[in-house]
Every structure is written in C-alpha cells, then in structure tokens.
Design a protein around this motif. Structure first.
Motif, PDB file in Angstrom:
ATOM      1  N   PHE A 160       0.836  -1.201   0.000  1.00 55.61           N
ATOM      2  CA  PHE A 160       0.000   0.000   0.000  1.00 55.61           C
ATOM      3  C   PHE A 160       0.872   1.253   0.000  1.00 55.61           C
ATOM      4  O   PHE A 160       0.652   2.179  -0.791  1.00 55.61           O
ATOM      5  CB  PHE A 160      -0.942  -0.016   1.214  1.00 55.61           C
ATOM      6  CG  PHE A 160      -1.927   1.110   1.205  1.00 55.61           C
ATOM      7  CD1 PHE A 160      -3.062   1.054   0.416  1.00 55.61           C
ATOM      8  CD2 PHE A 160      -1.719   2.242   1.984  1.00 55.61           C
ATOM      9  CE1 PHE A 160      -3.971   2.101   0.398  1.00 55.61           C
ATOM     10  CE2 PHE A 160      -2.624   3.285   1.980  1.00 55.61           C
ATOM     11  CZ  PHE A 160      -3.757   3.216   1.182  1.00 55.61           C
ATOM     12  N   PHE A 161       1.866   1.295   0.876  1.00 56.36           N
ATOM     13  CA  PHE A 161       2.766   2.447   0.940  1.00 56.36           C
ATOM     14  C   PHE A 161       3.524   2.627  -0.371  1.00 56.36           C
ATOM     15  O   PHE A 161       3.617   3.720  -0.899  1.00 56.36           O
ATOM     16  CB  PHE A 161       3.773   2.291   2.079  1.00 56.36           C
ATOM     17  CG  PHE A 161       3.215   2.500   3.467  1.00 56.36           C
ATOM     18  CD1 PHE A 161       1.886   2.803   3.702  1.00 56.36           C
ATOM     19  CD2 PHE A 161       4.049   2.386   4.567  1.00 56.36           C
ATOM     20  CE1 PHE A 161       1.395   3.004   4.986  1.00 56.36           C
ATOM     21  CE2 PHE A 161       3.578   2.584   5.864  1.00 56.36           C
ATOM     22  CZ  PHE A 161       2.245   2.892   6.068  1.00 56.36           C
ATOM     23  N   ARG A 162       4.094   1.542  -0.886  1.00 60.45           N
ATOM     24  CA  ARG A 162       4.923   1.617  -2.097  1.00 60.45           C
ATOM     25  C   ARG A 162       4.107   2.124  -3.279  1.00 60.45           C
ATOM     26  O   ARG A 162       4.547   2.977  -4.042  1.00 60.45           O
ATOM     27  CB  ARG A 162       5.515   0.229  -2.391  1.00 60.45           C
ATOM     28  CG  ARG A 162       6.452   0.185  -3.566  1.00 60.45           C
ATOM     29  CD  ARG A 162       7.859   0.651  -3.187  1.00 60.45           C
ATOM     30  NE  ARG A 162       8.057   2.044  -3.552  1.00 60.45           N
ATOM     31  CZ  ARG A 162       8.769   2.922  -2.854  1.00 60.45           C
ATOM     32  NH1 ARG A 162       9.361   2.590  -1.736  1.00 60.45           N
ATOM     33  NH2 ARG A 162       8.898   4.152  -3.255  1.00 60.45           N
ATOM     34  N   THR A 163       2.905   1.591  -3.452  1.00 63.37           N
ATOM     35  CA  THR A 163       2.048   2.016  -4.560  1.00 63.37           C
ATOM     36  C   THR A 163       1.737   3.504  -4.459  1.00 63.37           C
ATOM     37  O   THR A 163       1.802   4.228  -5.453  1.00 63.37           O
ATOM     38  CB  THR A 163       0.742   1.190  -4.578  1.00 63.37           C
ATOM     39  OG1 THR A 163       1.082  -0.190  -4.727  1.00 63.37           O
ATOM     40  CG2 THR A 163      -0.163   1.612  -5.717  1.00 63.37           C
ATOM     41  N   GLY A 164       1.423   3.964  -3.269  1.00 60.33           N
ATOM     42  CA  GLY A 164       1.123   5.387  -3.073  1.00 60.33           C
ATOM     43  C   GLY A 164       2.325   6.264  -3.339  1.00 60.33           C
ATOM     44  O   GLY A 164       2.226   7.289  -4.022  1.00 60.33           O
ATOM     45  N   LEU A 165       3.486   5.889  -2.820  1.00 57.32           N
ATOM     46  CA  LEU A 165       4.695   6.699  -3.002  1.00 57.32           C
ATOM     47  C   LEU A 165       5.146   6.738  -4.461  1.00 57.32           C
ATOM     48  O   LEU A 165       5.569   7.790  -4.951  1.00 57.32           O
ATOM     49  CB  LEU A 165       5.824   6.182  -2.112  1.00 57.32           C
ATOM     50  CG  LEU A 165       5.615   6.377  -0.609  1.00 57.32           C
ATOM     51  CD1 LEU A 165       6.761   5.731   0.170  1.00 57.32           C
ATOM     52  CD2 LEU A 165       5.468   7.843  -0.247  1.00 57.32           C
ATOM     53  N   ASP A 166       5.042   5.612  -5.150  1.00 58.78           N
ATOM     54  CA  ASP A 166       5.429   5.597  -6.567  1.00 58.78           C
ATOM     55  C   ASP A 166       4.537   6.521  -7.386  1.00 58.78           C
ATOM     56  O   ASP A 166       5.010   7.245  -8.271  1.00 58.78           O
ATOM     57  CB  ASP A 166       5.393   4.172  -7.119  1.00 58.78           C
ATOM     58  CG  ASP A 166       6.519   3.294  -6.574  1.00 58.78           C
ATOM     59  OD1 ASP A 166       7.481   3.831  -5.971  1.00 58.78           O
ATOM     60  OD2 ASP A 166       6.421   2.054  -6.728  1.00 58.78           O
ATOM     61  N   ASN A 167       3.243   6.510  -7.100  1.00 55.66           N
ATOM     62  CA  ASN A 167       2.326   7.396  -7.816  1.00 55.66           C
ATOM     63  C   ASN A 167       2.555   8.857  -7.439  1.00 55.66           C
ATOM     64  O   ASN A 167       2.496   9.745  -8.295  1.00 55.66           O
ATOM     65  CB  ASN A 167       0.871   7.003  -7.551  1.00 55.66           C
ATOM     66  CG  ASN A 167      -0.060   7.654  -8.537  1.00 55.66           C
ATOM     67  OD1 ASN A 167       0.023   7.400  -9.730  1.00 55.66           O
ATOM     68  ND2 ASN A 167      -0.939   8.505  -8.043  1.00 55.66           N
ATOM     69  N   LEU A 168       2.830   9.099  -6.162  1.00 55.76           N
ATOM     70  CA  LEU A 168       3.128  10.459  -5.712  1.00 55.76           C
ATOM     71  C   LEU A 168       4.334  11.017  -6.463  1.00 55.76           C
ATOM     72  O   LEU A 168       4.329  12.169  -6.900  1.00 55.76           O
ATOM     73  CB  LEU A 168       3.389  10.472  -4.209  1.00 55.76           C
ATOM     74  CG  LEU A 168       3.863  11.799  -3.615  1.00 55.76           C
ATOM     75  CD1 LEU A 168       2.819  12.897  -3.813  1.00 55.76           C
ATOM     76  CD2 LEU A 168       4.200  11.619  -2.143  1.00 55.76           C
ATOM     77  N   LYS A 169       5.368  10.219  -6.620  1.00 51.60           N
ATOM     78  CA  LYS A 169       6.571  10.640  -7.346  1.00 51.60           C
ATOM     79  C   LYS A 169       6.212  11.061  -8.774  1.00 51.60           C
ATOM     80  O   LYS A 169       6.624  12.132  -9.237  1.00 51.60           O
ATOM     81  CB  LYS A 169       7.593   9.496  -7.367  1.00 51.60           C
ATOM     82  CG  LYS A 169       8.856   9.807  -8.151  1.00 51.60           C
ATOM     83  CD  LYS A 169       9.825   8.636  -8.096  1.00 51.60           C
ATOM     84  CE  LYS A 169      11.048   8.862  -8.937  1.00 51.60           C
ATOM     85  NZ  LYS A 169      11.967   9.876  -8.416  1.00 51.60           N
ATOM     86  N   GLN A 170       5.440  10.220  -9.455  1.00 47.19           N
ATOM     87  CA  GLN A 170       5.028  10.553 -10.831  1.00 47.19           C
ATOM     88  C   GLN A 170       4.250  11.857 -10.879  1.00 47.19           C
ATOM     89  O   GLN A 170       4.521  12.719 -11.716  1.00 47.19           O
ATOM     90  CB  GLN A 170       4.127   9.450 -11.399  1.00 47.19           C
ATOM     91  CG  GLN A 170       4.852   8.322 -12.041  1.00 47.19           C
ATOM     92  CD  GLN A 170       3.879   7.402 -12.766  1.00 47.19           C
ATOM     93  OE1 GLN A 170       2.769   7.119 -12.278  1.00 47.19           O
ATOM     94  NE2 GLN A 170       4.264   6.934 -13.914  1.00 47.19           N
ATOM     95  N   MET A 171       3.308  12.008  -9.982  1.00 48.02           N
ATOM     96  CA  MET A 171       2.473  13.210  -9.970  1.00 48.02           C
ATOM     97  C   MET A 171       3.291  14.469  -9.679  1.00 48.02           C
ATOM     98  O   MET A 171       3.165  15.465 -10.380  1.00 48.02           O
ATOM     99  CB  MET A 171       1.359  13.082  -8.927  1.00 48.02           C
ATOM    100  CG  MET A 171       0.276  12.119  -9.274  1.00 48.02           C
ATOM    101  SD  MET A 171      -0.959  12.003  -7.947  1.00 48.02           S
ATOM    102  CE  MET A 171      -1.656  13.658  -8.009  1.00 48.02           C
ATOM    103  N   ALA A 172       4.087  14.407  -8.629  1.00 45.53           N
ATOM    104  CA  ALA A 172       4.845  15.600  -8.211  1.00 45.53           C
ATOM    105  C   ALA A 172       5.886  16.007  -9.245  1.00 45.53           C
ATOM    106  O   ALA A 172       6.077  17.196  -9.508  1.00 45.53           O
ATOM    107  CB  ALA A 172       5.522  15.344  -6.853  1.00 45.53           C
ATOM    108  N   GLU A 173       6.542  15.027  -9.848  1.00 44.86           N
ATOM    109  CA  GLU A 173       7.562  15.361 -10.856  1.00 44.86           C
ATOM    110  C   GLU A 173       6.939  15.836 -12.155  1.00 44.86           C
ATOM    111  O   GLU A 173       7.526  16.659 -12.857  1.00 44.86           O
ATOM    112  CB  GLU A 173       8.485  14.157 -11.083  1.00 44.86           C
ATOM    113  CG  GLU A 173       9.395  13.919  -9.884  1.00 44.86           C
ATOM    114  CD  GLU A 173      10.342  12.742 -10.039  1.00 44.86           C
ATOM    115  OE1 GLU A 173      10.219  11.967 -11.028  1.00 44.86           O
ATOM    116  OE2 GLU A 173      11.219  12.586  -9.157  1.00 44.86           O
TER     117      GLU A 173
END
Length: 176
Positions: A160-173
């Motif tokens: 759950f954490f990994r999926t959220g963080l990976d998507n956050l990275k894509q969005m923020a960048e």
C-alpha cells in the motif's frame, strides 16, 4: 511443600515462556522526488485527500480537517473501507501521524497500526518522502492462519505504501 511450590513455579514459568502474542511489526518505505518539499506537501498535506494521489483509494472523506482528532474514511478500489484518526499534524514540518481507528481485516490484514507520513528536503531542490508504520497482524492469537499473520500484514502495508509513493513521485515530478 517447598518442593511442590518450586515445581509449580517452574511449570508456570515454562508455560508462560511458550505463550506469547504478536509483536509489533515495522514497515518503512521511502521515495526520492525531484520536486521541493513544499510542492510535494501541497499534494499530500491534506489528511482527508488521500484519494487525490493514492491509486488504490477510490474515495476518502474526512471530518475535522487537519486537526488532531480528525478522522478519515478510506474506501479502497479493491472494496471495503477503513477509518483512520489523526494524532499529530505539523504543516511547517511537513508531517502527520495517524492510526487505524476502525479495523477491517478483510481489506487490510492488520488489527491495528499507527503511521507517519513526512516530507523532508533532499539533494538540490528535491524531497524525500518517508511513510512508516508500526502494526499488528489481523489475528493476534498465538498461531494465526496464513493471510492473517505477520507476513501478510507487513506485505499488505508495504504494498500500500509503495504504490502510493510511486504514484506520488510521478504526480509531483510531472508538475515540475
């Protein structure tokens, strides 16, 4: 009589050594993002807005804003809901801590957890996001079945954490 007490003491002490409940499990996931902490915090800083950036969350509603004691109900794409309560919120420090307020072991195989999500500066103009939790498995008995044990609990939380963080990275960048 002393001999009987000694035998009883040894028997009780030995049986207690073999009877144990669950131990807290720790999960920590991090991601480096090529965006300043303020930009990343702008995406994740609203406690009740998890659905805006986490792809496994279909809906998230909250009461109490970002104040201590606030609650959010998280509805997952896989079905089911969990309720979480906000324990600490530090906008200036870009961090908040929360806990599971209402468990749903069918959705997430844990009986309880407390977690912290934080953003800190990293590199030149970048950020590091850390999401960590202390948790207990869904079945707190001595011999939990597969799927409700420590391995299932930590694997589910890490995913759950990994999926959220990976998507956050894509969005923020992508916003940079």
């Amino acid at each position: 009589m002393k001999q009987l007490l000694a035998i009883l003491f040894v028997a009780i002490g030995t049986s207690l050594a073999f009877a144990h409940g669950p131990t807290p499990q720790k999960v920590e996931e991090t991601v480096s993002i090529s965006a300043p902490p303020e930009a990343v915090w702008a995406v994740i800083g609203d406690f009740a807005n998890l659905a805006a950036w986490h792809p496994l969350v279909v809906n998230c509603t909250g009461t109490g804003g970002n104040n201590t004691g606030a609650e959010r109900t998280v509805e997952l794409k896989s079905g089911g809901r969990i309720t979480e309560g906000l324990d600490e919120y530090d906008a200036a420090g870009h961090a908040y801590s929360y806990r599971l307020a209402k468990e749903n072991a069918e959705v997430l195989p844990v009986s309880s957890y407390s977690a912290t999500l934080s953003v800190r500066p990293a590199g030149e103009g970048g950020s590091e996001v850390v999401w960590k939790a202390s948790l207990y498995r869904a079945d707190t008995g001595n011999y939990p079945p597969e799927g409700r044990d420590d391995a299932a609990a930590t694997a589910a939380m890490k995913a759950f954490f990994r999926t959220g963080l990976d998507n956050l990275k894509q969005m923020a960048e992508a916003r940079q």
